[in-house]
Design an enzyme around this catalytic site. Structure first.
Site, PDB file in Angstrom:
ATOM      1  N   LYS A  53       0.852  -1.200   0.000  1.00  0.00           N
ATOM      2  CA  LYS A  53       0.000   0.000   0.000  1.00  0.00           C
ATOM      3  C   LYS A  53       0.883   1.244   0.000  1.00  0.00           C
ATOM      4  O   LYS A  53       0.648   2.181  -0.766  1.00  0.00           O
ATOM      5  CB  LYS A  53      -0.926   0.004   1.227  1.00  0.00           C
ATOM      6  CG  LYS A  53      -2.098  -0.938   1.063  1.00  0.00           C
ATOM      7  CD  LYS A  53      -2.858  -1.153   2.366  1.00  0.00           C
ATOM      8  CE  LYS A  53      -3.931  -2.237   2.147  1.00  0.00           C
ATOM      9  NZ  LYS A  53      -4.553  -2.715   3.378  1.00  0.00           N
ATOM     10  N   GLN A  97      -4.883  -1.301   9.566  1.00  0.00           N
ATOM     11  CA  GLN A  97      -4.804  -2.655   8.998  1.00  0.00           C
ATOM     12  C   GLN A  97      -5.422  -3.675   9.960  1.00  0.00           C
ATOM     13  O   GLN A  97      -5.067  -3.715  11.137  1.00  0.00           O
ATOM     14  CB  GLN A  97      -3.331  -2.994   8.715  1.00  0.00           C
ATOM     15  CG  GLN A  97      -3.127  -4.321   8.023  1.00  0.00           C
ATOM     16  CD  GLN A  97      -3.687  -4.361   6.600  1.00  0.00           C
ATOM     17  OE1 GLN A  97      -3.509  -3.421   5.819  1.00  0.00           O
ATOM     18  NE2 GLN A  97      -4.365  -5.433   6.260  1.00  0.00           N
ATOM     19  N   ASP A 120     -11.220   3.021   3.980  1.00  0.00           N
ATOM     20  CA  ASP A 120     -11.630   1.615   3.890  1.00  0.00           C
ATOM     21  C   ASP A 120     -13.151   1.507   3.750  1.00  0.00           C
ATOM     22  O   ASP A 120     -13.662   0.448   3.392  1.00  0.00           O
ATOM     23  CB  ASP A 120     -11.200   0.855   5.161  1.00  0.00           C
ATOM     24  CG  ASP A 120     -10.050  -0.115   4.899  1.00  0.00           C
ATOM     25  OD1 ASP A 120      -9.818  -0.450   3.720  1.00  0.00           O
ATOM     26  OD2 ASP A 120      -9.404  -0.531   5.871  1.00  0.00           O
TER      27      ASP A 120
END
Ligand code: NDP
Length: 292
Positions: A53, A97, A120
């Site tokens: 990422k 995460q 997200d």
């Protein structure tokens, strides 16, 4: 034989368009979108995801910050970091995460992220906006899956779509997106009766189950489009191998088009994360998103 949907090439094209849009923001508006990623602990898969990422964020011309915290970090310390990132104007997107270590309540942490920076798309405000048809930050893998379906099928209006899996991360948001695209949507799960019979109705199958090669070719309506979200590591011939939730060998003989694993939906997830960061940055500055 089915057409192979090349998610790697599609994602590369999307990342290229995002990089050009970032360049436009820098030159015309004098600012750089930025993404902060928080990693708690030493989970090897998570470390690889976070490194990818960060690399792709920088390649797109954006600012990238990685916050790596020890596995024993307290929930209060993670919440304090999220709060700091929420109030930092240079940070437009925040990603924590998952999974988080046991002592930390993931739902509490996700709820603490500002909905405007929730790239997200897991915050209940964004979930609620998606399900009520309002513009929102939408989870990355579902967006990527629907983009690939549209790339082969064009408009999805009126299609019978079957989503296998009802997780908050993939199944439910993908179903909402397909509904917004005017599909007739069925969501199947572990309690569904006669799953092959349900799948056989579908023009479009999206499999997000986490069971290696579960969906067989003879479950499919001939010509159906298959988007395989699953990523499962199995042992075959004494070697580790990644396979999807669909049995590729039998499905490719019946499907009209199919995503491979790896190289299908997987690469779309980070590209869509960058897209969400760009979107959040433009919204924070009150400017229209540059054309891509
Ligand atoms: P979850 O485990 O959270 O959800 C799995 C879903 O599948 C559940 O709704 C479950 O039903 C359903 N299910 C399980 N067994 C069956 C069965 N035998 N028949 C029908 N339905 C079943 O998984 P995720 O949604 O998080 O992930 C799904 C897959 O997608 C995984 O392989 C994961 O690795 C992959 N993935 C890939 C990403 C990418 O970037 N490409 C990103 C995220 C996930 P129930 O609710 O009844 O238990």
């Amino acid at each position: 034989m089915a057409k192979v949907i090349d998610g790697k090439a599609f994602a590369e094209g999307l990342r290229g368009r995002i990089a050009r849009a970032v360049e436009t923001l820098k030159t015309r508006h004098g600012f750089t979108p930025g993404l902060a990623v928080v990693l708690v602990g030493e989970d090897p898969a998570s470390k690889v995801y976070v490194a990818n990422k960060a690399r792709q964020t920088v390649e797109a011309g954006m600012n990238s910050w990685e916050h790596k915290l020890a596995a024993e970090t307290s929930e209060a310390d993670v919440l304090a970091l999220v709060e700091k990132l929420n109030s930092d104007p240079a940070v437009h997107g925040i990603l924590v995460q998952l999974p988080l270590p046991r002592q930390i309540d993931s739902m509490k942490v996700l709820a603490a992220i500002s909905p405007a920076k929730d790239v997200d798309g897991f915050h209940v405000v964004n979930v609620g906006k998606l399900s009520t048809g309002q513009d929102s930050l939408v989870p990355c893998t579902p967006v990527g899956s629907v983009m690939l379906a549209k790339a082969v099928l064009g408009p999805l209006d009126g299609l019978e779509a079957v989503v296998i899996g009802r997780s908050n991360i993939v199944g439910k948001p993908v179903a909402q997106l397909l509904l917004a695209e005017n599909c007739t949507v069925t969501i199947a799960h572990s309690k569904t009766r006669d799953l092959p019979g349900v799948v056989r109705r579908a023009d479009l199958v999206i499999a997000a189950v986490g069971r290696p090669e579960m969906v067989k070719g003879d479950w499919l309506k001939p010509g159906a489009t298959v988007i395989d979200v699953g990523i499962n590591r199995i042992e075959r011939g004494g070697k580790g191998k990644l396979v999807g939730d669909c049995d590729y060998a039998s499905c490719e003989k019946v499907a009209g088009a199919i995503t491979p694993v790896p190289g299908g939906v997987g690469p779309m997830t980070i590209a869509c994360l960058l897209y969400n960061t760009l979107k959040a940055a433009c919204a924070a500055r009150g400017i229209d998103q540059p054309a891509m």
